[in-house]
Design a protein around this motif. Structure first.
Motif, PDB file in Angstrom:
ATOM      1  N   GLU A 284      71.543 -16.867  13.535  1.00 44.64           N
ATOM      2  CA  GLU A 284      71.383 -15.778  12.558  1.00 44.64           C
ATOM      3  C   GLU A 284      71.561 -16.301  11.138  1.00 44.64           C
ATOM      4  OE1 GLU A 284      73.400 -12.030  12.762  1.00 44.64           O
ATOM      5  OE2 GLU A 284      72.619 -11.666  14.758  1.00 44.64           O
TER       6      GLU A 284
ATOM      7  N   ARG B  79      70.090 -12.423   7.474  1.00 42.60           N
ATOM      8  CA  ARG B  79      70.425 -12.726   8.868  1.00 42.60           C
ATOM      9  C   ARG B  79      69.113 -12.883   9.619  1.00 42.60           C
ATOM     10  NH1 ARG B  79      75.354  -8.445  10.119  1.00 42.60           N
ATOM     11  NH2 ARG B  79      76.666  -9.134   8.388  1.00 42.60           N
TER      12      ARG B  79
ATOM     13  N   GLU C  91      67.727 -12.277  12.293  1.00 44.25           N
ATOM     14  CA  GLU C  91      67.917 -11.454  13.495  1.00 44.25           C
ATOM     15  C   GLU C  91      66.943 -11.883  14.597  1.00 44.25           C
ATOM     16  OE1 GLU C  91      69.999  -8.836  13.934  1.00 44.25           O
ATOM     17  OE2 GLU C  91      70.704  -8.401  11.897  1.00 44.25           O
TER      18      GLU C  91
ATOM     19  N   ARG D  79      66.645  -2.760  10.630  1.00 42.88           N
ATOM     20  CA  ARG D  79      67.090  -4.085  11.094  1.00 42.88           C
ATOM     21  C   ARG D  79      66.150  -5.122  10.511  1.00 42.88           C
ATOM     22  NH1 ARG D  79      70.808  -5.826  14.057  1.00 42.88           N
ATOM     23  NH2 ARG D  79      71.243  -3.843  15.033  1.00 42.88           N
TER      24      ARG D  79
HETATM   25 MG    MG Z   1      74.275  -7.754  13.600  1.00 44.59          MG
END
Ligand code: MG
Ligand code: ATP
Length: 584
Positions: free
Chosen positions: A92, A140, A142, A151
């Motif tokens: 990440e 991040r 992801e 997200r």
């Molecule tokens: Mg997370």
């Protein structure tokens, strides 16, 4: 703002990967633009919403004496190596190397940089407590970026960090920030609940951590909530009891039974004519700590009621390793065990010494179960845990909506939420690992206590849309609407057009945030765009109607109620309606 001078466009179509309403509506209403996977530009209309959310956050944090600063977005690997997270953060963390070969990352969070800054500044308990925050880009990488900015990979987070001389002071600030978060999400007009959460590797032991969950069907988080006492926890953490189960109380002898080819709980249950909860499910998990030559592995045999599921987060907290995973088929064979027929009784010597046996606490200790017999095509009937087994007892199961509350025994429900904020009592974890001390009242150097408090700005915007929309578009709460009023001018007459400009100017001068649709377009398109964007009020100056009645139409987006208003009554009416919508 005049739309003829604006940079705003709406869209009819959305890409296939936009599956939740907020993602679709943000793209269609021209709030954001996708640049690459998990990377978005905030367009002027969307940026206004984000800035309003940030203003509410600042107002509430400044009110309780939190101080805003900014840390660099790119941070040195050295800091993360001190805490050990350079090794454990995994993929990440987006890492980079500068021209001199020095390693850096784009901060996924900022405990390490803030602790480093703190250690250079604060020496004594007299300078504590202190809470610092920033609203800044995080990155991040992801695994599955999705749902648009909900997200994303690059996103804006408000992250706050508090420092304390003792746990009491940490608890006090934690409580203040908890309450500030409640005021923030209430001000934003969101329906939310605060739930107990799992701190994972972030916190010391069982320290406190809460998530702020905005209720929404598309939410990725599952929350278990008691219908009576208010207990609520993320399913990762939730403790609950099973509803009454009828167990076989007969305590038969342990008996080997043939179950040819029956390798699942369902198949064995069908064959032996027993309910799934009268079998025990045996799972093998490996927990690894450290890396390379220093790595150590522990293997656990987990027993759960046949129809229960394992909660891996609870297991990871219990085993305490860096990584947990189901044991591979090869490793199962190597232990002398057979997939589909594993059980806690009469384990082969090769497995006995290697396994840590853990029973889930929902299993009744003194009743008979069917379990695998550790021989292909055989199970045992009449396995009584306290009589025939030995091992540890722990809470391992995943809570479910048919359960009862652990504290008050009432039924629980499962709801979906979007985690918009997460607060942690970190304790001394980071100050210890990074070797930071301050002098206490006795002049002794001690590691200060810390709390950290995150809030996703973009995710909050998306959550607000999840909760506030209909088939025509967004319905903004007043506090975060990009503008208060959509003013559509529908006229070909110079005289009326001039009146429109005058009204627009008067409203703006009076402090109303007006989006003036002065484009050369018909009412159909303007009304569609107005509904899609979802400003709280829509004002229409139509040439024909105005010439007939001398009035404009003022319509509320949420209720659909509309009024005919003369130019003179306009400002007080708008102010009154906005006040009502704010709940004043
Ligand atoms: Mg997370
Ligand atoms: P999640 O479980 O959803 O991945 P997290 O536990 O990793 O969240 P934190 O590290 O606590 O999240 O981050 C604080 C806040 O930052 C979250 O509550 C959320 O609002 C926001 N956030 C975290 N990850 C993302 C992301 N990928 N995109 C947008 N916002 C995010």
């Amino acid at each position: 703002m005049k739309l003829t001078k604006g940079f705003w466009q709406t869209y009819k179509e959305v890409p296939n990967d936009a599956v939740v309403p907020s993602h679709q509506l943000m793209l269609r209403a021209g709030l954001i633009h996708r640049s690459a996977t998990g990377l978005y530009s905030d367009l002027p209309m969307g940026l206004r919403v984000l800035q309003k959310i940030e203003q509410v956050v600042r107002r509430e944090l400044n009110r309780i004496d939190c101080y805003e600063l900014t840390l660099p977005v790119v941070t040195s690997a050295e800091l993360w190596k001190q805490s050990g997270r350079w090794a454990t953060f995994g993929n990440e963390m987006l890492r980079l190397t500068d021209r001199s070969g020095r390693e850096f990352c784009i901060s996924p969070t900022c405990e390490e940089p803030i602790v480093a800054l703190f250690s250079k500044t604060v020496r004594s308990y007299k300078q504590l407590p202190v809470t610092l925050y920033q609203i800044r880009t995080k990155f991040r990488d992801e695994i599955r970026p999705r749902y648009g900015v909900m997200r994303a990979r690059e996103f804006n987070m408000k992250d706050a960090y508090s420092f304390h001389i003792d746990p009491d002071s940490l608890r006090e600030t934690y409580q203040e920030i908890y309450q500030a978060y409640e005021r923030i999400f209430n001000s934003l007009g969101l329906e939310f609940i605060v739930v107990e959460a799992d701190g994972g590797t972030m916190v010391d032991g069982d320290a406190k951590t809460h998530e702020f969950q905005v209720l929404a069907n598309s939410g990725e988080d599952r929350v278990i909530r008691c219908t009576s006492c208010g207990y609520a926890a993320n399913i990762e953490k939730a403790k609950s009891k099973r509803s009454n189960v009828e167990f076989d109380q007969s305590q038969q002898e342990l008996e080997l039974v043939s179950t040819p080819g029956r390798q699942t709980i369902e198949a064995v249950g069908e064959y032996l004519k027993i309910k799934p909860e009268c079998s025990l499910k045996s799972l093998l998990y490996s927990s690894v700590s450290g890396t390379g030559a220093d790595a150590t592995e522990e293997i656990a045999l987990l027993l759960l009621l046949g129809d229960d599921e394992l909660n891996e987060i609870k297991l990871k907290a219990l085993l305490g390793g860096d990584h947990i995973a189901p044991l591979s088929d090869g490793a199962i064979e190597a232990l002398g065990l057979h997939k589909g027929y594993i059980g806690p009784a009469q384990l082969p010597e090769s497995a006995q010494s290697r396994l840590r046996v853990i029973f889930d606490i929902a299993i009744e200790k003194d009743v008979s179960y069917v379990v695998g017999a550790n021989q292909v095509d055989y199970h045992f009937r009449g396995y009584v845990p306290t009589r025939d087994g030995e091992g540890q007892w722990a809470d391992l199961r995943l809570a479910r909506s048919s359960d009862r509350c652990d504290s008050c025994d009432h039924s629980v429900e499962e709801i979906c939420g979007v985690e918009v904020g997460h607060i942690f009592e970190l304790g001394q974890k980071y100050t210890e690992s990074m070797g930071v001390t301050v002098l206490n009242q006795q002049g002794k150097a001690v590691n200060p206590y810390m709390g950290c408090y995150g809030l996703g700005v973009g995710r909050t915007m998306a959550a607000a849309i999840e909760q506030n929309h209909d088939q025509h578009g967004i319905i903004w709460p007043v506090e975060i609407a990009p503008y208060h009023l959509y003013f559509a001018l529908i006229s070909k007459s110079d005289e009326i057009n001039q009146l429109g400009v005058e009204i627009y100017q008067q409203l703006v001068d009076a402090g109303v945030e007006v989006l003036f649709d002065d484009r050369k377009a018909g009412p159909g398109m303007k009304f569609k765009d107005a509904d899609l964007l979802g400003l709280p009020l829509r004002l229409v100056l139509g040439e024909r109607d105005y010439k007939e009645s001398g009035k404009l139409e003022l319509r509320q987006r949420k209720s659909g109620q509309s009024l005919e208003v003369s130019p003179k009554e306009l400002l007080p009416t708008i102010k009154r309606l906005l006040g009502e919508l704010r709940g004043e």
